[in-house]
Design an enzyme around this catalytic site. Structure first.
Site, short mmCIF file in Angstrom:
data_model
loop_
_atom_site.label_atom_id
_atom_site.label_comp_id
_atom_site.label_asym_id
_atom_site.label_seq_id
_atom_site.Cartn_x
_atom_site.Cartn_y
_atom_site.Cartn_z
N CYS A 173 43.83 36.25 42.64
CA CYS A 173 44.71 35.24 41.71
C CYS A 173 45.81 35.90 41.35
O CYS A 173 46.91 35.11 41.73
CB CYS A 173 43.61 34.94 40.66
SG CYS A 173 42.09 34.12 41.10
C1 UDX Z 1 41.93 36.72 36.94
C2 UDX Z 1 42.11 36.57 35.66
O1 UDX Z 1 41.57 37.52 34.87
C3 UDX Z 1 41.12 35.09 35.46
O2 UDX Z 1 41.33 35.03 33.88
C4 UDX Z 1 41.77 34.15 36.19
O3 UDX Z 1 41.25 32.97 36.07
C5 UDX Z 1 41.39 34.47 37.79
O4 UDX Z 1 42.35 35.69 37.85
P1 UDX Z 1 40.53 38.26 38.60
O5 UDX Z 1 41.21 38.24 39.94
O6 UDX Z 1 38.92 37.99 38.77
O7 UDX Z 1 40.63 37.04 37.39
O8 UDX Z 1 40.61 39.56 37.99
P2 UDX Z 1 40.91 40.67 36.83
O9 UDX Z 1 39.47 41.12 36.41
O10 UDX Z 1 41.70 40.12 35.66
O11 UDX Z 1 41.78 41.65 37.56
C6 UDX Z 1 43.02 41.22 38.07
C7 UDX Z 1 43.51 42.83 38.48
O12 UDX Z 1 43.83 43.27 36.97
C8 UDX Z 1 42.74 43.58 39.17
O13 UDX Z 1 43.51 44.23 40.07
C9 UDX Z 1 42.13 44.66 38.47
O14 UDX Z 1 42.05 45.88 38.88
C10 UDX Z 1 43.07 44.70 37.03
N1 UDX Z 1 42.42 45.01 35.98
C11 UDX Z 1 41.38 44.24 35.50
C12 UDX Z 1 42.91 46.07 34.99
O15 UDX Z 1 43.91 46.70 35.24
N2 UDX Z 1 42.29 45.85 33.85
C13 UDX Z 1 41.05 45.30 33.42
O16 UDX Z 1 40.50 45.64 32.27
C14 UDX Z 1 40.78 44.43 34.34
#
Ligand code: UDX
Length: 457
Positions: free
Chosen positions: A273
Site C-alpha cells: 500500500c
Molecule cells: C497501510 C495502512 O496503515 C492502512 O491503513 C491502509 O489501509 C493499508 O496500508 P499496511 O500496508 O498493512 O497498512 O501497513 P502499516 O502497518 O501501516 O505499515 C506500513 C509501513 O509502516 C511498514 O513498512 C511498516 O514497517 C511501517 N510501520 C508500521 C512503522 O514504521 N511503524 C508502525 O507502527 C507500523
C-alpha cells in the site's frame, strides 16, 4: 443483507468474512480456482491473525461462500470491488483489473431490473469511481449506484481494524445507496463519514501518504543524528513525542497515540500500500497540474534507506565481499508473511551485489515462498540460531518479537564475533551485555569530542 465481494485477496477476503460475521450473507468471488478451493476448505491463503477462525465459522454457518462466477452477484444488494490496483511501470495505478471486473459485472447486472450499490473498495485516485467505474456499469443498468468505500486495514491487524474502525468512509452521491452501505456497518456502531467519491478516494491516498511521510521524516532525522557524535535519534524523537499535541495529557495520564510508532526510524516503509499509493498520488498531482515535491522527497528517502543500512554494515566490517550477513525479516514488516516491497529483500539484493554471502530468516515466511532466493545463493534458515550461526553481521529488518532473542541466540550458537545492526531500533542497547558491537539506525558511530559539532557549525 446480501453482499458480494469481488476479489478474495487481502482486502476482499477480510471484508467478506468480517461482513459475514456481522450477520450478512456474503459471496466472495475469486477467479483463481486454486485460491477459491483453499478458501472453500477454510484455509486462509495468507497469514492474518483472526481470519482463519472467522472464515471457518462463517463457512460452517453458511454466511460466507466462495464462487468463481460473477453471476452470483445478481442477488446482491451491495457489491464490493476488491480487485488489485497494482502500480504500473510508469508509477501510476493500473486500473485494468478494476475496469475489467466492472465491465463483466455490468453484464450481470444489466437485466436485474433492480437497484444495487456497487462499491469500489480497492485503492484508487480521485475520480476513478465516478469517471471510470460508474459509466461502465450505468451504461447497462442506470439503477446501479456507484460508491467509494476505501479500506483502512493494516496487514497483521486487518480483522480488528475492520471490526473496530476509526472511521468508515462512504463516498456516494445517491441517498438510497448511502443508506444501504451505511446499514451494512450498523452492527459496528462505527463513526460513518459520508462524503463524495472523490473526497473518499483522496482521503485514502492522503492517509497512506501521511504515514509514509512520518516514516521518511524520521529516517531523515536519523541520517542527521548519525552524523552528530553522541546524539541518539531515539532520544531526539522521544523529545518530539512528548509535545502534548502529539501525546496529550488526559486526566493526568499521558496518552501515547499509535501514530507515534510511525515517528521512528527504520528500514523504510514497504508493503502493497504505502509505496504504491504514494506513487499514485504523486502522479495524480502532476496530472492535475500540481507537482508534489514533498511526496517525491518522501519516496526518495525511502528508496535509499536499504542502501543506508548496507553502508552501515559495510563501514563496520570494512568490506562486504566474502562476509556473511544474516538478514532477519524478509516480509515487509512483522506479523505478516507479505513480501511485497520488502526492505529486507532489497537489502539482500544490495548485499549480494557487493559480494556478501547472505542467510535469511523470517518467523512467518517459508523458504519456498521467496522466489529466486535459493537461485541467488541465499541460505534460508529454518530458525534464528541457524541463520546467525556463521554470521559476521546480523541485520534486524523487521520488528518481529523473536528477534529480541538475537543476542541470546548468538550466544547459544557460540558466535562471538557477529555485530548487530538494528535496522528497526528493536533492541534496547542498555540490556545488551558483553563486548558485542551494536549499531542502530540513527545512532551515531562517532565518539563525542569537545570540538565535534562546533567545527561543522
Ligand atoms: C497501510 C495502512 O496503515 C492502512 O491503513 C491502509 O489501509 C493499508 O496500508 P499496511 O500496508 O498493512 O497498512 O501497513 P502499516 O502497518 O501501516 O505499515 C506500513 C509501513 O509502516 C511498514 O513498512 C511498516 O514497517 C511501517 N510501520 C508500521 C512503522 O514504521 N511503524 C508502525 O507502527 C507500523
Amino acid at each position: 443483507m446480501n453482499v458480494t465481494v469481488v476479489g478474495c485477496g487481502y482486502v476482499g477476503l477480510v471484508t467478506g468474512v468480517c461482513f459475514a460475521s456481522l450477520g450478512h450473507k456474503v459471496t466472495g468471488v475469486e477467479i483463481n480456482e486454486e485460491r477459491a478451493a483453499r478458501i472453500r476448505d477454510g484455509i486462509a491463503p495468507f497469514h492474518e491473525p483472526g481470519l482463519a477462525e472467522r472464515l471457518g465459522s462463517s463457512l460452517a454457518e453458511g454466511t460466507f461462500k466462495v464462487s468463481s462466477q460473477l453471476d452470483d452477484a445478481v442477488d446482491a444488494d451491495v457489491i464490493f470491488l476488491c480487485v488489485q490496483t497494482p502500480m504500473a511501470a510508469d508509477g501510476k495505478l493500473d486500473t485494468t483489473f478494476l475496469a475489467d471486473a466492472a465491465e463483466e459485472l455490468s453484464q450481470v447486472l444489466s437485466g436485474t431490473g433492480r437497484r444495487h450499490a456497487l462499491v469500489v473498495r480497492s485503492t484508487v485516485t480521485p475520480g476513478t469511481t465516478e469517471h471510470l467505474i460508474a459509466p461502465i456499469v450505468r451504461a447497462h443498468n442506470p439503477m446501479v449506484a456507484v460508491a467509494s468505500n476505501p479500506e483502512f486495514l493494516r496487514e497483521g491487524s486487518a480483522v480488528s481494524d475492520f471490526m473496530e474502525p476509526d472511521r468508515v468512509v462512504i463516498g456516494l452521491n445517491d441517498p438510497w445507496a448511502a443508506g444501504v452501505v451505511a446499514d451494512l456497518y450498523e452492527p459496528l456502531d462505527a463513526l460513518v463519514v459520508h462524503t463524495t467519491p472523490s473526497a473518499a478516494e483522496l482521503a485514502k491516498c492522503t492517509s497512506n501518504a501521511f504515514l509514509a511521510t512520518l516514516i521518511s521524516f524520521s529516517n531523515q532525522i536519523a541520517r542527521i543524528a548519525e552524523a552528530i557524535p553522541g546524539v541518539e535519534v531515539e532520544e531526539v524523537l522521544s523529545i518530539l513525542h512528548k509535545d502534548r499535541r502529539l501525546s496529550p495529557v488526559v486526566d493526568d495520564q499521558t496518552i501515547s497515540p499509535g501514530i507515534l510508532s510511525y515517528l521512528k526510524p527504520g528500514a523504510g516503509f514497504g508493503g502493497a500500500c504505502l509505496p504504491k499509493d504514494l506513487s499514485a498520488l504523486t502522479h495524480y498531482a502532476a496530472a492535475v497540474g500540481e507537482r508534489a515535491e514533498m511526496l517525491e522527497a518522501v519516496m526518495e528517502i525511502n528508496e535509499t534507506q536499504p542502501s543506508r543500512l548496507v553502508s552501515i554494515i559495510e563501514d563496520e566490517l570494512g568490506q562486504l565481499a566474502g562476509q556473511r550477513i544474516a538478514v532477519l525479516g524478509v516480509a515487509f514488516k512483522a506479523e505478516t508473511d507479505d513480501l511485497r516491497e520488502s526492505p529486507g529483500l532489497k537489502v539482500i539484493d544490495l548485499l549480494l551485489e557487493k559480494g556478501a554471502g547472505v542467510s535469511a530468516y523470517d518467523p512467518l515466511v517459508a523458504r519456498d515462498a521467496v522466489e529466486g532466493l535459493t537461485e541467488k545463493g541465499v541460505g534460508f534458515a529454518p530458525n534464528l540460531g541457524d541463520a546467525v550461526r556463521d554470521a559476521d553481521a546480523c541485520l534486524i529488518a523487521t520488528r518481529a518479537d523473536e528477534f529480541l532473542e538475537l543476542p541470546a541466540s548468538l550466544d547459544a550458537v557460540g558466535n562471538e564475533r557477529a555485530i548487530i545492526v538494528d535496522g528497526r531500533r528493536l533492541l534496547d542497547p542498555e540490556t545488551l551485555s558483553g563486548p558485542r558491537k551494536y549499531i542502530a539506525v540513527g545512532r551515531s558511530r562517532k565518539e563525542p569530542t569537545e570540538s565535534a559539532g562546533a567545527s561543522s557549525l
